[in-house]
Design an enzyme around this catalytic site. Structure first.
Site, short mmCIF file in Angstrom:
data_model
loop_
_atom_site.label_atom_id
_atom_site.label_comp_id
_atom_site.label_asym_id
_atom_site.label_seq_id
_atom_site.Cartn_x
_atom_site.Cartn_y
_atom_site.Cartn_z
N GLU A 76 23.51 -7.85 53.55
CA GLU A 76 24.74 -7.38 52.90
C GLU A 76 25.96 -7.82 53.72
O GLU A 76 25.84 -8.05 54.92
CB GLU A 76 24.73 -5.84 52.85
CG GLU A 76 24.63 -5.23 51.47
CD GLU A 76 25.82 -5.46 50.54
OE1 GLU A 76 26.53 -6.47 50.65
OE2 GLU A 76 26.02 -4.58 49.68
N ASP A 77 27.09 -7.89 53.07
CA ASP A 77 28.32 -8.21 53.80
C ASP A 77 28.85 -6.98 54.53
O ASP A 77 29.24 -7.07 55.69
CB ASP A 77 29.38 -8.78 52.85
CG ASP A 77 29.65 -7.91 51.63
OD1 ASP A 77 28.96 -6.87 51.43
OD2 ASP A 77 30.55 -8.25 50.84
N ASP B 260 29.94 0.40 53.68
CA ASP B 260 31.16 1.20 53.81
C ASP B 260 30.76 2.68 53.68
O ASP B 260 30.40 3.33 54.65
CB ASP B 260 32.13 0.73 52.73
CG ASP B 260 33.48 1.40 52.79
OD1 ASP B 260 33.78 2.06 53.79
OD2 ASP B 260 34.27 1.25 51.82
N THR B 261 30.74 3.22 52.46
CA THR B 261 30.27 4.60 52.29
C THR B 261 28.75 4.70 52.42
O THR B 261 28.21 5.78 52.71
CB THR B 261 30.65 5.15 50.90
OG1 THR B 261 30.00 4.34 49.92
CG2 THR B 261 32.15 5.13 50.68
N ASP C 259 35.79 -10.16 49.26
CA ASP C 259 36.88 -10.54 48.36
C ASP C 259 37.93 -9.46 48.20
O ASP C 259 37.70 -8.28 48.49
CB ASP C 259 36.33 -10.84 46.97
CG ASP C 259 35.92 -9.56 46.23
OD1 ASP C 259 35.18 -8.74 46.81
OD2 ASP C 259 36.36 -9.37 45.08
#
Ligand code: IMP
Length: 178
Positions: free
Chosen positions: A101-102, A105-106, A161
């Protein structure tokens, strides 16, 4: 490259730092899975650049597949509602799977994905994320390989992005006044 989008960027991780970390992560995966085949799954679209660099540092038998996810929510806030836009092309049953994955976050997207993949009975399931924003965690997900822990800022480039732009930047930048 200069454009009105990149003018508003502060570089957080430059090309050299990212290159070095990809090498380290690839070497770590090579050691951890010595003697095994690994099946690397890239989460589109954000992971395409990272995956391409990472796999070239894995000195094992590697197969590669992709799936597409898109999460609803505003630019800076994940809703946790995830839609699969394209599925895997190869079954993962019995394979050593590494999800690439890049950013986590949550954690909501990764939680959804891991639950989905677990039902397909891989032999093992590991997570490799380039970035992690610990400040934003809503659900804990296992992360076996983390490139960088970053502050709670909106970042773009190197696959990430802003409304589909800037994925091609070779570095990761913070958008000022996001
Ligand atoms: P989650 O909050 O962990 O579910 O992350 C959801 C998705 O939001 C990630 O897979 C990214 O595609 C996107 N995302 C989260 N933070 C950023 C960011 O700083 N820049 C670009 N995309 C992000």
């Amino acid at each position: 490259m200069k454009s009105h989008r990149t003018e508003k960027l502060d570089v957080l991780l430059d090309e050299e730092k990212i290159r070095q970390r990809c090498r380290e992560l690839g070497e770590q995966i090579t050691r951890d899975f010595e003697g095994e085949e690994v099946h690397v799954i890239g989460v589109l679209k954000g992971a395409f650049v990272f995956l391409a660099d990472l796999v070239r540092h894995i000195e094992l038998d590697v197969s590669i597949d992709f799936l597409g996810l898109s999460s609803y929510g505003s630019r800076t806030e994940s809703s946790g509602v995830v839609r699969m836009t394209s599925d895997l092309s190869i079954p993962i049953k019995g394979r050593h799977v590494i999800v690439v994955e890049d950013i986590v976050d949550t954690g909501l997207t990764m939680k959804y994905l891991l639950e989905n993949l677990q039902t397909r009975m891989p032999q093992s399931l590991a997570v490799c994320t380039l970035l992690h924003k610990p400040a934003n965690t809503k659900v804990d997900v296992p992360m076996n390989y983390v490139g960088f822990e970053i502050p709670d800022e909106f970042v773009i480039g190197y696959g990430l992005d802003d409304a589909e732009f800037s994925r091609h930047l070779p570095y990761i930048g913070i958008v000022r006044d996001a």
